[in-house]
Design an enzyme around this catalytic site. Structure first.
Site, short mmCIF file in Angstrom:
data_model
loop_
_atom_site.label_atom_id
_atom_site.label_comp_id
_atom_site.label_asym_id
_atom_site.label_seq_id
_atom_site.Cartn_x
_atom_site.Cartn_y
_atom_site.Cartn_z
N PRO A 132 43.24 64.74 15.04
CA PRO A 132 43.69 64.03 16.27
C PRO A 132 44.37 63.14 16.52
CG PRO A 132 41.16 64.64 16.07
CD PRO A 132 41.75 64.92 14.60
N GLU A 376 55.40 72.63 12.43
CA GLU A 376 56.11 72.11 10.96
C GLU A 376 56.97 70.93 11.05
OE1 GLU A 376 54.76 74.04 8.98
OE2 GLU A 376 54.52 76.16 9.50
N THR A 378 58.34 67.69 14.06
CA THR A 378 59.21 67.79 15.02
C THR A 378 60.67 67.60 14.86
OG1 THR A 378 59.07 65.28 15.23
CG2 THR A 378 57.43 66.39 16.41
C1 LIG Z 1 50.13 75.26 18.90
C2 LIG Z 1 50.51 74.32 17.69
C3 LIG Z 1 49.77 75.02 16.39
C4 LIG Z 1 49.70 74.00 15.43
N1 LIG Z 1 49.43 74.51 14.14
C5 LIG Z 1 49.09 73.74 12.95
C6 LIG Z 1 48.55 74.02 11.91
O1 LIG Z 1 48.25 75.38 11.81
N2 LIG Z 1 48.17 73.33 10.86
C7 LIG Z 1 48.50 71.96 11.15
O2 LIG Z 1 48.18 71.19 10.18
N3 LIG Z 1 48.99 71.54 12.17
C8 LIG Z 1 49.38 72.25 13.23
N4 LIG Z 1 49.91 71.90 14.43
C9 LIG Z 1 50.10 70.56 14.52
C10 LIG Z 1 51.68 69.97 14.51
O3 LIG Z 1 52.09 69.97 13.03
C11 LIG Z 1 51.83 68.37 14.99
O4 LIG Z 1 51.59 68.55 16.26
C12 LIG Z 1 53.13 68.03 14.89
O5 LIG Z 1 53.61 67.79 13.30
C13 LIG Z 1 53.55 66.74 15.66
O6 LIG Z 1 52.34 65.89 15.42
P1 LIG Z 1 51.62 65.29 16.77
O7 LIG Z 1 51.44 66.20 17.70
O8 LIG Z 1 50.55 64.17 15.95
O9 LIG Z 1 52.67 64.38 17.12
P2 LIG Z 1 53.11 62.58 16.85
O10 LIG Z 1 53.15 62.67 15.42
O11 LIG Z 1 52.15 61.79 17.44
O12 LIG Z 1 54.47 62.44 17.41
C14 LIG Z 1 54.51 62.25 18.81
C15 LIG Z 1 56.25 61.86 19.20
O13 LIG Z 1 56.48 60.85 18.33
C16 LIG Z 1 57.57 61.37 17.48
N5 LIG Z 1 57.59 60.19 16.28
C17 LIG Z 1 56.73 60.25 15.58
N6 LIG Z 1 57.04 59.63 14.39
C18 LIG Z 1 58.20 59.36 14.55
C19 LIG Z 1 59.16 58.39 13.91
N7 LIG Z 1 58.95 58.02 12.51
N8 LIG Z 1 60.18 58.47 14.28
C20 LIG Z 1 60.96 58.97 15.49
N9 LIG Z 1 59.95 59.78 16.19
C21 LIG Z 1 58.73 59.92 15.86
C22 LIG Z 1 57.63 62.74 17.43
O14 LIG Z 1 58.79 63.47 16.96
C23 LIG Z 1 56.77 63.25 18.64
O15 LIG Z 1 58.13 63.32 19.70
C24 LIG Z 1 49.96 72.51 15.44
C25 LIG Z 1 50.55 72.01 16.79
C26 LIG Z 1 50.37 73.12 17.75
C27 LIG Z 1 50.91 72.36 19.02
#
Ligand SMILES: Cc1cc2nc3c(=O)[nH]c(=O)nc-3n(C[C@H](O)[C@H](O)[C@H](O)COP(=O)(O)OP(=O)(O)OC[C@H]3O[C@@H](n4cnc5c(N)ncnc54)[C@H](O)[C@@H]3O)c2cc1C
Length: 398
Positions: A132, A376, A378
């Site tokens: 989360p 995989e 962003t």
């Molecule tokens: C439908 C769906 C299916 C998924 N399936 C899986 C799965 O099977 N297994 C699994 O493990 N995960 C899964 N995910 C999770 C997915 O991999 C993450 O949502 C993704 O890696 C982004 O992480 P976050 O949502 O926590 O965003 P955050 O990490 O909180 O990022 C939020 C924003 O900040 C930006 N950001 C963060 N850090 C930096 C930085 N250092 N520099 C610049 N910008 C930054 C990001 O690019 C983004 O725009 C899934 C997500 C979705 C929506």
């Protein structure tokens, strides 16, 4: 010219697999995708069809009952499937990554235990890194496994498990605190077997219901709550703790090629819908395709489809040749997912008001494409990987 997204140099076997999958997508996926997606219904019949074609074992080595095909074959299959409906590619992708990690990093006993049953689709894999509070910052994982007698006890909460309810094996990344200085060296992947379904599926292991999503429907995405869940030490992937981060990063590297392939599939479909619609719809006395503004849009869309396909194929071939492809997979994923969003939006614009109607397929693609910008890693994370790789390669000396 040939149609878009052709791939030179494929073997007869690869061509045969792709033509079988293309036929399946035309007959069994495209005609049903819209209705299933709108109902958020799991594509059971389609999944059974994929099992029969052997797609769950496509890349699993032949000695473990799979077809032993390359990452390129897999990526091209994914492109075909996503052209029909992205959610169907989601059903096999976490399975593919989990099987890949076991093939590459598992002990011989783990390979023999899981891979033959994964090849038939009897065992279906999910992989879980995200929580989360974190997705991009994987090394900050909080879910913890503490040693307890001859096993481990896991507590914590996981988020966004694609196939969380329909899988029966989860590659689960947790913190094990190996005393290492670097946070990512204290992470371990466990192979957790569980029954399919929702609720408390095993002692201390709860899969709450499906997360409601804007698109990517049909395939289930769930949380996973671990409260004193016991696992044996031999469930550690590769048998040695502290190597989980490396295992997962290797897994998402091939996963990125797959996301690029999905983006290509959606973009190809969006282009096909747009080029057909533009020749039927008339304004000011002629088909809209004959207005230069629309024709130029089609030209730009097709160029983006072609560029994304070539980069995806290049990244897959590099990995297949045994070389590291972190930069190329990152570039392919970045470009293909951004282009996919642009091409889909252009196809939507070409449809005018009808693109906003649920009767038209482009409406669904518009809700699917944004996921590829996130899954995989962003676009920002891809740029971090690409720039790090470039600075490593082009380092100035002295
Ligand atoms: C439908 C769906 C299916 C998924 N399936 C899986 C799965 O099977 N297994 C699994 O493990 N995960 C899964 N995910 C999770 C997915 O991999 C993450 O949502 C993704 O890696 C982004 O992480 P976050 O949502 O926590 O965003 P955050 O990490 O909180 O990022 C939020 C924003 O900040 C930006 N950001 C963060 N850090 C930096 C930085 N250092 N520099 C610049 N910008 C930054 C990001 O690019 C983004 O725009 C899934 C997500 C979705 C929506």
């Amino acid at each position: 010219m040939a149609r878009l997204a052709q791939t030179a140099g494929l073997t007869d076997v690869q061509q045969e697999i792709l033509s079988t999958v293309r036929d399946f997508v035309e007959k069994e996926v495209i005609p049903h995708a819209q209705a299933l997606e709108h109902d958020d219904a799991y594509p059971t019949d389609i999944v059974e069809g994929m099992k029969e074609m052997g797609l769950f074992g496509l890349t699993i080595p032949e000695e473990y009952g799979g077809l032993g095909e390359s990452l390129l074959t897999y990526a091209l299959v994914v492109e075909e499937i996503a052209r029909g409906w992205m959610s169907v590619s989601g059903v096999i992708n976490t399975h593919f990554i989990t099987a890949y990690m076991i093939s590459r990093h598992g002990t011989e006993e783990q390979r023999r235990h899981f891979l033959p049953r994964m090849a038939t689709g009897e065992v279906r894999g999910a992989f879980s890194m995200s929580e989360p509070d974190l997705g991009s910052d994987v090394a900050a994982i909080k879910t913890r496994a503490r040693r307890d007698g001859d096993g481990y006890v896991i507590d914590g909460q996981k988020m966004w498990l694609t196939n969380g309810g329909t899988s029966n094996l989860v590659a689960l990344l947790v913190r094990t605190d190996e005393g290492a200085e670097k946070p990512h060296e204290n992470l371990t992947t466990f192979l957790v077997e569980k029954p399919e379904g929702y609720g408390e599926v095993a002692p201390g292991l709860v899969v709450p219901g499906k997360i409601a999503k804007m698109g990517y429907k049909g395939v289930d995405t769930t949380e996973l709550v671990l409260d004193g869940h016991r696992v044996a030490a031999d469930q550690i992937l590769g048998g040695v703790p502290g190597r989980g981060f490396r295992h997962m990063m290797d897994g998402v590297e091939v996963g990125r090629v797959n996301v690029a392939a999905r983006a290509c599939g959606i973009a190809i479909r969006a282009f096909e819908l747009a080029v057909a619609y533009a020749q039927q719809r008339k304004t000011f006395g002629k088909p809209i395709a004959e207005h230069q503004a629309v024709a130029f849009k089609l030209a730009e869309m097709a160029t983006k489809v072609e560029a994304a396909h070539l980069m995806m194929v290049n990244a897959a071939r590099l990995k297949d040749s045994g070389q590291r492809n972190d930069v190329e997979a990152g570039m392919a994923k970045l470009l293909a997912s951004e282009y996919c969003a642009e091409v889909t939006q252009d196809a939507f614009r070409i449809h005018g008001g009808y693109g906003y109607s649920k009767e038209y397929e482009i409406e669904r693609l518009m809700r699917e494409a944004p996921f590829l910008l996130i899954g995989e890693g962003t676009s920002e994370i891809q740029k971090m990987i690409i720039s790090r790789g470039l600075l490593r390669e082009y380092r100035q000396r002295g």
